[in-house]
Motif scaffolding. Structure first.
Motif, PDB file in Angstrom:
ATOM      1  N   UNK A 179      36.130  20.815   0.894  1.00 53.79           N
ATOM      2  CA  UNK A 179      35.177  19.803   0.447  1.00 53.79           C
ATOM      3  C   UNK A 179      33.832  20.368   0.048  1.00 53.79           C
ATOM      4  N   UNK A 180      33.727  21.695  -0.011  1.00 51.50           N
ATOM      5  CA  UNK A 180      32.452  22.348  -0.326  1.00 51.50           C
ATOM      6  C   UNK A 180      31.853  21.828  -1.625  1.00 51.50           C
ATOM      7  N   UNK A 181      32.695  21.623  -2.644  1.00 44.68           N
ATOM      8  CA  UNK A 181      32.174  21.175  -3.939  1.00 44.68           C
ATOM      9  C   UNK A 181      31.632  19.750  -3.895  1.00 44.68           C
ATOM     10  N   UNK A 182      31.934  19.020  -2.833  1.00 37.08           N
ATOM     11  CA  UNK A 182      31.447  17.641  -2.709  1.00 37.08           C
ATOM     12  C   UNK A 182      30.265  17.534  -1.732  1.00 37.08           C
ATOM     13  N   UNK A 183      29.828  18.678  -1.196  1.00 34.73           N
ATOM     14  CA  UNK A 183      28.719  18.668  -0.238  1.00 34.73           C
ATOM     15  C   UNK A 183      27.396  18.349  -0.929  1.00 34.73           C
ATOM     16  N   UNK A 184      27.312  18.636  -2.219  1.00 38.03           N
ATOM     17  CA  UNK A 184      26.136  18.281  -3.004  1.00 38.03           C
ATOM     18  C   UNK A 184      26.236  16.798  -3.331  1.00 38.03           C
ATOM     19  N   UNK A 185      25.477  15.982  -2.639  1.00 36.21           N
ATOM     20  CA  UNK A 185      25.615  14.536  -2.746  1.00 36.21           C
ATOM     21  C   UNK A 185      24.968  13.955  -4.005  1.00 36.21           C
ATOM     22  N   UNK A 186      24.347  14.809  -4.799  1.00 38.77           N
ATOM     23  CA  UNK A 186      23.773  14.322  -6.052  1.00 38.77           C
ATOM     24  C   UNK A 186      24.842  14.235  -7.143  1.00 38.77           C
ATOM     25  N   UNK A 187      25.974  14.888  -6.908  1.00 34.28           N
ATOM     26  CA  UNK A 187      27.048  14.887  -7.892  1.00 34.28           C
ATOM     27  C   UNK A 187      27.950  13.661  -7.730  1.00 34.28           C
ATOM     28  N   UNK A 188      28.559  13.242  -8.826  1.00 33.71           N
ATOM     29  CA  UNK A 188      29.469  12.101  -8.806  1.00 33.71           C
ATOM     30  C   UNK A 188      30.882  12.557  -8.455  1.00 33.71           C
ATOM     31  N   UNK A 189      31.621  11.680  -7.801  1.00 33.40           N
ATOM     32  CA  UNK A 189      33.045  11.923  -7.544  1.00 33.40           C
ATOM     33  C   UNK A 189      33.733  10.570  -7.402  1.00 33.40           C
ATOM     34  N   UNK A 190      35.015  10.548  -7.694  1.00 37.60           N
ATOM     35  CA  UNK A 190      35.764   9.288  -7.698  1.00 37.60           C
ATOM     36  C   UNK A 190      35.768   8.589  -6.350  1.00 37.60           C
ATOM     37  N   UNK A 191      35.713   9.373  -5.275  1.00 36.78           N
ATOM     38  CA  UNK A 191      35.832   8.787  -3.941  1.00 36.78           C
ATOM     39  C   UNK A 191      34.562   8.979  -3.100  1.00 36.78           C
ATOM     40  N   UNK A 192      33.448   9.136  -3.759  1.00 39.15           N
ATOM     41  CA  UNK A 192      32.185   9.339  -3.047  1.00 39.15           C
ATOM     42  C   UNK A 192      31.771   8.075  -2.294  1.00 39.15           C
ATOM     43  N   UNK A 193      31.415   8.238  -1.044  1.00 39.60           N
ATOM     44  CA  UNK A 193      30.931   7.154  -0.189  1.00 39.60           C
ATOM     45  C   UNK A 193      29.427   7.342  -0.043  1.00 39.60           C
ATOM     46  N   UNK A 194      28.668   6.333  -0.367  1.00 39.07           N
ATOM     47  CA  UNK A 194      27.224   6.494  -0.277  1.00 39.07           C
ATOM     48  C   UNK A 194      26.559   5.314   0.428  1.00 39.07           C
ATOM     49  N   UNK A 195      25.381   5.582   0.930  1.00 43.30           N
ATOM     50  CA  UNK A 195      24.627   4.564   1.645  1.00 43.30           C
ATOM     51  C   UNK A 195      24.335   3.385   0.728  1.00 43.30           C
ATOM     52  N   UNK A 196      24.668   2.194   1.201  1.00 45.89           N
ATOM     53  CA  UNK A 196      24.409   0.989   0.432  1.00 45.89           C
ATOM     54  C   UNK A 196      25.587   0.490  -0.372  1.00 45.89           C
ATOM     55  N   UNK A 197      26.653   1.307  -0.486  1.00 42.73           N
ATOM     56  CA  UNK A 197      27.811   0.817  -1.236  1.00 42.73           C
ATOM     57  C   UNK A 197      28.601  -0.163  -0.377  1.00 42.73           C
ATOM     58  N   UNK A 198      29.673  -0.749  -0.969  1.00 49.31           N
ATOM     59  CA  UNK A 198      30.411  -1.810  -0.275  1.00 49.31           C
ATOM     60  C   UNK A 198      30.999  -1.325   1.047  1.00 49.31           C
ATOM     61  N   UNK A 199      31.594  -0.151   1.056  1.00 48.12           N
ATOM     62  CA  UNK A 199      32.197   0.378   2.278  1.00 48.12           C
ATOM     63  C   UNK A 199      31.146   0.520   3.378  1.00 48.12           C
ATOM     64  N   UNK A 200      30.026   1.111   3.029  1.00 50.56           N
ATOM     65  CA  UNK A 200      28.922   1.277   3.979  1.00 50.56           C
ATOM     66  C   UNK A 200      28.465  -0.078   4.521  1.00 50.56           C
ATOM     67  N   UNK A 201      28.260  -1.049   3.627  1.00 55.00           N
ATOM     68  CA  UNK A 201      27.746  -2.362   4.046  1.00 55.00           C
ATOM     69  C   UNK A 201      28.725  -3.080   4.968  1.00 55.00           C
ATOM     70  N   UNK A 202      30.011  -2.982   4.662  1.00 58.34           N
ATOM     71  CA  UNK A 202      31.006  -3.667   5.489  1.00 58.34           C
ATOM     72  C   UNK A 202      31.080  -3.066   6.890  1.00 58.34           C
ATOM     73  N   UNK A 203      31.103  -1.744   6.972  1.00 53.70           N
ATOM     74  CA  UNK A 203      31.175  -1.115   8.296  1.00 53.70           C
ATOM     75  C   UNK A 203      29.912  -1.387   9.107  1.00 53.70           C
ATOM     76  N   UNK A 204      28.755  -1.339   8.475  1.00 54.47           N
ATOM     77  CA  UNK A 204      27.508  -1.626   9.175  1.00 54.47           C
ATOM     78  C   UNK A 204      27.480  -3.075   9.657  1.00 54.47           C
ATOM     79  N   UNK A 205      27.994  -3.993   8.831  1.00 53.12           N
ATOM     80  CA  UNK A 205      28.020  -5.407   9.201  1.00 53.12           C
ATOM     81  C   UNK A 205      28.912  -5.655  10.402  1.00 53.12           C
ATOM     82  N   UNK A 206      29.904  -4.777  10.611  1.00 53.90           N
ATOM     83  CA  UNK A 206      30.808  -4.904  11.747  1.00 53.90           C
ATOM     84  C   UNK A 206      30.371  -4.034  12.930  1.00 53.90           C
ATOM     85  N   UNK A 207      29.141  -3.554  12.892  1.00 55.17           N
ATOM     86  CA  UNK A 207      28.578  -2.856  14.044  1.00 55.17           C
ATOM     87  C   UNK A 207      28.884  -1.376  14.148  1.00 55.17           C
TER      88      UNK A 207
END
Length: 225
Positions: A179-207
């Motif tokens: 995963x070294x090539x994905x450690x640079x979080x400024x780059x785009x990737x098909x499966x990138x998880x980022x703060x504020x996206x739907x996945x993040x919001x749903x998990x945070x909403x569930x504690x």
């Protein structure tokens, strides 16, 4: 006689209504179990797959505390898949709700398989970009048990969202190594998880807390409760 007939008619109507309600409830149950999202106890067949892998001999969590989940998901190409995971019963309903909403939104998750398909080898599972939850193991480089050991943590698209930490000597450790090539979080990737996206919001909403918010290291794939 007239009163008796009315009583009999009322009783018949009541039985009819109860029967209709039971049929409706049965239909709802069948729909819930047949839509690709379900929660179940750990069957003998599933437990046989786990033993010696995610559930080793020294496992301290009981089988009864775990639940087997089936969920549907879409990959980045829009193809739908049937996934499976094992988690703690305390978060089973939360995960079902989260994955239902991710599925409805076509949020891309490449694969969701039991870590036992990879002999409970976390590096192999992460390198395959496999989303998984329960695995009785210690935190890398530590003697402390991971939250995954209790089924209270889940890693989402781990290859594209690696764990990045620094050693005392300044060197950087990336998990999985691929995963070294994905450690640079400024780059785009098909499966990138980022703060504020739907996945993040749903998990945070569930504690859940997100490893990407940690200070000592950044575990971008990781949610725990």
């Amino acid at each position: 006689m007239l009163i008796s007939k009315k009583i009999a008619t009322f009783a018949a109507m009541k039985k009819g209504l109860i029967l209709i309600l039971l049929i409706c409830l049965q239909s709802l149950c069948c729909w819930a179990q047949g839509d690709g999202f379900a929660i179940d106890t750990i069957s003998n067949a599933v437990f046989a797959r786990m033993q010696g892998h995610s559930f080793p001999k020294d496992c301290t969590i009981s089988r009864s505390e775990l639940r087997y989940l089936t969920v549907k998901h879409f990959d980045a190409q829009g193809k739908e898949h049937q996934g499976e995971l094992v988690c703690n019963k305390a978060i089973a309903n939360d995960l079902i709700d989260i994955f239902r909403q991710l599925h409805q939104a076509h949020y891309p998750i490449e694969r969701i398989e039991l870590v036992d398909n990879y002999d409970a080898n976390d590096e192999r599972s992460m390198t395959a970009n496999n989303t998984s939850c329960f695995c009785f193991r210690k935190i890398t480089g530590s003697q402390r048990l991971s939250k995954h050991s209790m089924g209270m943590a889940i890693d989402i698209n781990p290859l594209h969202n690696p764990c990045v930490s620094k050693r005392r000597d300044g060197s950087v450790v990336i998990e999985p190594a691929a995963g070294k090539r994905y450690a640079d979080r400024s780059k785009k990737s098909a499966y990138k998880l980022k703060k504020g996206d739907l996945c993040y919001r749903l998990f945070k909403a569930h504690g859940f807390s997100w490893g990407g918010d940690w200070r000592s290291k950044k575990d971008y794939q990781h949610f725990e409760r």
